[in-house]
Scaffold this motif. Structure first.
Motif, PDB file in Angstrom:
ATOM      1  N   SER A   9      -0.593  14.107  64.765  1.00 12.14           N
ATOM      2  CA  SER A   9      -0.621  15.547  64.507  1.00 12.14           C
ATOM      3  C   SER A   9      -1.237  15.788  63.124  1.00 12.14           C
ATOM      4  O   SER A   9      -0.517  15.933  62.133  1.00 12.14           O
ATOM      5  N   PRO A  10      -2.563  15.820  63.049  1.00 12.35           N
ATOM      6  CA  PRO A  10      -3.208  16.004  61.738  1.00 12.35           C
ATOM      7  C   PRO A  10      -2.876  17.372  61.147  1.00 12.35           C
ATOM      8  O   PRO A  10      -2.944  18.386  61.851  1.00 12.35           O
ATOM      9  N   SER A  11      -2.514  17.386  59.866  1.00 14.53           N
ATOM     10  CA  SER A  11      -2.137  18.641  59.212  1.00 14.53           C
ATOM     11  C   SER A  11      -3.368  19.317  58.617  1.00 14.53           C
ATOM     12  O   SER A  11      -3.989  18.789  57.682  1.00 14.53           O
ATOM     13  N   ILE A  12      -3.662  20.507  59.113  1.00 13.52           N
ATOM     14  CA  ILE A  12      -4.863  21.221  58.653  1.00 13.52           C
ATOM     15  C   ILE A  12      -4.698  21.812  57.256  1.00 13.52           C
ATOM     16  O   ILE A  12      -5.637  22.391  56.724  1.00 13.52           O
ATOM     17  N   LEU A  13      -3.518  21.616  56.648  1.00 14.85           N
ATOM     18  CA  LEU A  13      -3.350  22.052  55.259  1.00 14.85           C
ATOM     19  C   LEU A  13      -4.378  21.363  54.359  1.00 14.85           C
ATOM     20  O   LEU A  13      -4.790  21.902  53.343  1.00 14.85           O
ATOM     21  N   SER A  14      -4.785  20.159  54.745  1.00 17.98           N
ATOM     22  CA  SER A  14      -5.757  19.404  53.943  1.00 17.98           C
ATOM     23  C   SER A  14      -7.194  19.630  54.398  1.00 17.98           C
ATOM     24  O   SER A  14      -8.100  18.952  53.908  1.00 17.98           O
ATOM     25  N   ALA A  15      -7.400  20.562  55.336  1.00 17.80           N
ATOM     26  CA  ALA A  15      -8.769  20.797  55.839  1.00 17.80           C
ATOM     27  C   ALA A  15      -9.599  21.562  54.807  1.00 17.80           C
ATOM     28  O   ALA A  15      -9.068  22.113  53.840  1.00 17.80           O
ATOM     29  N   ASP A  16     -10.907  21.599  55.056  1.00 17.54           N
ATOM     30  CA  ASP A  16     -11.810  22.451  54.286  1.00 17.54           C
ATOM     31  C   ASP A  16     -11.835  23.794  55.022  1.00 17.54           C
ATOM     32  O   ASP A  16     -12.400  23.897  56.108  1.00 17.54           O
ATOM     33  N   PHE A  17     -11.184  24.805  54.453  1.00 17.35           N
ATOM     34  CA  PHE A  17     -11.001  26.068  55.184  1.00 17.35           C
ATOM     35  C   PHE A  17     -12.306  26.821  55.442  1.00 17.35           C
ATOM     36  O   PHE A  17     -12.352  27.677  56.303  1.00 17.35           O
ATOM     37  N   SER A  18     -13.355  26.454  54.729  1.00 20.46           N
ATOM     38  CA  SER A  18     -14.647  27.100  55.013  1.00 20.46           C
ATOM     39  C   SER A  18     -15.246  26.564  56.313  1.00 20.46           C
ATOM     40  O   SER A  18     -16.184  27.134  56.836  1.00 20.46           O
ATOM     41  N   LYS A  19     -14.659  25.429  56.817  1.00 19.95           N
ATOM     42  CA  LYS A  19     -15.151  24.843  58.073  1.00 19.95           C
ATOM     43  C   LYS A  19     -13.993  24.579  59.019  1.00 19.95           C
ATOM     44  O   LYS A  19     -13.984  23.575  59.737  1.00 19.95           O
ATOM     45  N   LEU A  20     -12.991  25.416  58.981  1.00 16.70           N
ATOM     46  CA  LEU A  20     -11.751  25.108  59.703  1.00 16.70           C
ATOM     47  C   LEU A  20     -11.958  24.914  61.208  1.00 16.70           C
ATOM     48  O   LEU A  20     -11.483  23.916  61.771  1.00 16.70           O
ATOM     49  N   GLY A  21     -12.668  25.830  61.845  1.00 14.49           N
ATOM     50  CA  GLY A  21     -12.870  25.733  63.290  1.00 14.49           C
ATOM     51  C   GLY A  21     -13.566  24.433  63.665  1.00 14.49           C
ATOM     52  O   GLY A  21     -13.136  23.712  64.574  1.00 14.49           O
ATOM     53  N   ILE A 173      14.146  13.201  72.949  1.00 14.52           N
ATOM     54  CA  ILE A 173      13.731  14.105  71.875  1.00 14.52           C
ATOM     55  C   ILE A 173      12.705  13.393  71.001  1.00 14.52           C
ATOM     56  O   ILE A 173      12.888  12.226  70.646  1.00 14.52           O
ATOM     57  N   ASP A 174      11.625  14.091  70.679  1.00 13.30           N
ATOM     58  CA  ASP A 174      10.617  13.514  69.803  1.00 13.30           C
ATOM     59  C   ASP A 174      11.114  13.496  68.360  1.00 13.30           C
ATOM     60  O   ASP A 174      11.842  14.398  67.936  1.00 13.30           O
ATOM     61  N   ILE A 175      10.680  12.481  67.640  1.00 12.65           N
ATOM     62  CA  ILE A 175      10.949  12.427  66.198  1.00 12.65           C
ATOM     63  C   ILE A 175       9.601  12.492  65.480  1.00 12.65           C
ATOM     64  O   ILE A 175       8.730  11.634  65.691  1.00 12.65           O
ATOM     65  N   GLU A 176       9.443  13.516  64.659  1.00 13.72           N
ATOM     66  CA  GLU A 176       8.199  13.681  63.898  1.00 13.72           C
ATOM     67  C   GLU A 176       8.458  13.361  62.433  1.00 13.72           C
ATOM     68  O   GLU A 176       9.507  13.714  61.899  1.00 13.72           O
ATOM     69  N   VAL A 177       7.511  12.681  61.823  1.00 13.31           N
ATOM     70  CA  VAL A 177       7.583  12.453  60.367  1.00 13.31           C
ATOM     71  C   VAL A 177       6.432  13.201  59.713  1.00 13.31           C
ATOM     72  O   VAL A 177       5.332  13.269  60.269  1.00 13.31           O
ATOM     73  N   ASP A 178       6.696  13.745  58.535  1.00 13.57           N
ATOM     74  CA  ASP A 178       5.723  14.620  57.887  1.00 13.57           C
ATOM     75  C   ASP A 178       5.780  14.452  56.374  1.00 13.57           C
ATOM     76  O   ASP A 178       6.791  14.754  55.751  1.00 13.57           O
ATOM     77  N   GLY A 179       4.661  13.964  55.831  1.00 15.07           N
ATOM     78  CA  GLY A 179       4.534  13.871  54.373  1.00 15.07           C
ATOM     79  C   GLY A 179       4.311  12.456  53.894  1.00 15.07           C
ATOM     80  O   GLY A 179       5.127  11.567  54.147  1.00 15.07           O
ATOM     81  N   ILE A 196       5.892  11.115  66.638  1.00 15.78           N
ATOM     82  CA  ILE A 196       4.853  12.106  66.338  1.00 15.78           C
ATOM     83  C   ILE A 196       4.573  12.015  64.832  1.00 15.78           C
ATOM     84  O   ILE A 196       5.479  12.188  64.004  1.00 15.78           O
ATOM     85  N   ILE A 197       3.340  11.703  64.545  1.00 16.65           N
ATOM     86  CA  ILE A 197       2.970  11.356  63.177  1.00 16.65           C
ATOM     87  C   ILE A 197       2.081  12.457  62.593  1.00 16.65           C
ATOM     88  O   ILE A 197       0.983  12.709  63.090  1.00 16.65           O
ATOM     89  N   VAL A 198       2.584  13.098  61.529  1.00 19.58           N
ATOM     90  CA  VAL A 198       1.761  14.087  60.822  1.00 19.58           C
ATOM     91  C   VAL A 198       1.015  13.357  59.707  1.00 19.58           C
ATOM     92  O   VAL A 198       1.602  12.531  59.003  1.00 19.58           O
ATOM     93  N   ALA A 199      -0.259  13.662  59.568  1.00 18.31           N
ATOM     94  CA  ALA A 199      -1.008  13.123  58.430  1.00 18.31           C
ATOM     95  C   ALA A 199      -2.012  14.173  57.997  1.00 18.31           C
ATOM     96  O   ALA A 199      -2.768  14.693  58.831  1.00 18.31           O
ATOM     97  N   GLY A 200      -1.974  14.526  56.722  1.00 14.43           N
ATOM     98  CA  GLY A 200      -2.885  15.539  56.186  1.00 14.43           C
ATOM     99  C   GLY A 200      -3.997  14.884  55.410  1.00 14.43           C
ATOM    100  O   GLY A 200      -5.097  14.658  55.917  1.00 14.43           O
ATOM    101  N   SER A 201      -3.706  14.517  54.160  1.00  6.63           N
ATOM    102  CA  SER A 201      -4.766  13.952  53.315  1.00  6.63           C
ATOM    103  C   SER A 201      -5.338  12.663  53.894  1.00  6.63           C
ATOM    104  O   SER A 201      -6.537  12.417  53.787  1.00  6.63           O
TER     105      SER A 201
END
Ligand code: DX5
Ligand code: ZN
Length: 221
Positions: A9-21, A173-179, A196-201
């Motif tokens: 589950s990639p976190s879009i918080l680290s995306a380039d918002f000028s190219k988000l789509g 139940i799913d277990i998600e880790v974030d951060g 479920i694995i979150v990864a942003g940067s």
């Protein structure tokens, strides 16, 4: 045993918002199963990110599971809005809901998946009684509010303890880790019980498609 598929589950918080789509499409094409969407209100966490209009506009770019992580005070006020914006899964923090049971029920009423998140220092007992009603528990592996932080090691013990609780009750139940999840520590998080694995940067720094594929290779093994 509660054995569920491992998903990224990639976190879009680290995306380039000028190219988000464009970047959301790239994640989809590289095979990431979820899109992690961090909503922050400047109250529950110090930072402010984005809200419904952004989710609504990227909905057209991907059919993947929109995993909306609400880091806002009293998220119960906005369940209808986020469901209508396109959320498939809404996760609320136990610490931010006066009436967690009511908020989880409101999410289920919308016909979507319900998750509950716990900050690093919040004990698992905060979700003990509501566990059979939720689809996912998100264990924060950093203090919420910002991308790019380092994983707090004791949080993985919490993942192990939660996994034991879920298996003891024979729940699915799913277990998600974030951060702070990286290619180097993701195996340890999965071994602890996260699926479920979150990864942003770690996804958005460098080549997004290549990073996504490297994570997915590890998640499959
Ligand atoms: C933190 C957010 C995370 C964050 C993860 O408050 O909930 O989803 O974007 O970013 P990384 O993977 O860079 O720690
Ligand atoms: Zn998040």
């Amino acid at each position: 045993m509660n054995r569920k598929m491992n998903c990224l589950s990639p976190s879009i918080l680290s995306a380039d918002f000028s190219k988000l789509g464009e970047q959301v499409r790239e994640l989809d094409e590289a095979g990431a199963q979820y899109v992690h969407i961090d909503v922050m209100d400047g109250m529950f966490v110090p930072s402010i990110s984005f809200g419904m209009p952004v989710i609504r506009s990227i909905r057209a770019c991907s059919d993947r599971i929109f995993d909306v992580h609400l880091m806002i005070e009293e998220p119960g006020r906005y369940i209808d809005d986020f469901a209508e914006a396109g959320a498939d899964l809404i996760t609320v923090h136990a610490e931010s809901c006066k009436h967690l049971d009511r908020t989880v029920e409101a999410i289920k009423q919308k016909g979507i998946l319900a998750g509950v998140a716990l900050n690093p220092a919040t004990p698992l007992s905060a979700v003990e009684y509501i566990l059979p009603r939720v689809d996912m528990v998100l264990i924060m592996t950093v203090n919420p509010g910002f991308g790019g932080q380092k994983l707090i090691p004791y949080t993985l013990q919490k993942v192990r303890d939660l996994k034991r609780m879920i298996d003891a009750e024979n729940l699915k139940i799913d277990i998600e880790v974030d951060g702070g999840i990286t290619l180097e520590n993701v195996t340890e998080a999965m071994d602890a019980g996260a699926n479920i694995i979150v990864a942003g940067s770690a996804v958005f720094q460098g080549d997004i498609a290549e990073n996504t594929r490297m994570f997915l290779d590890i998640l499959k093994s």
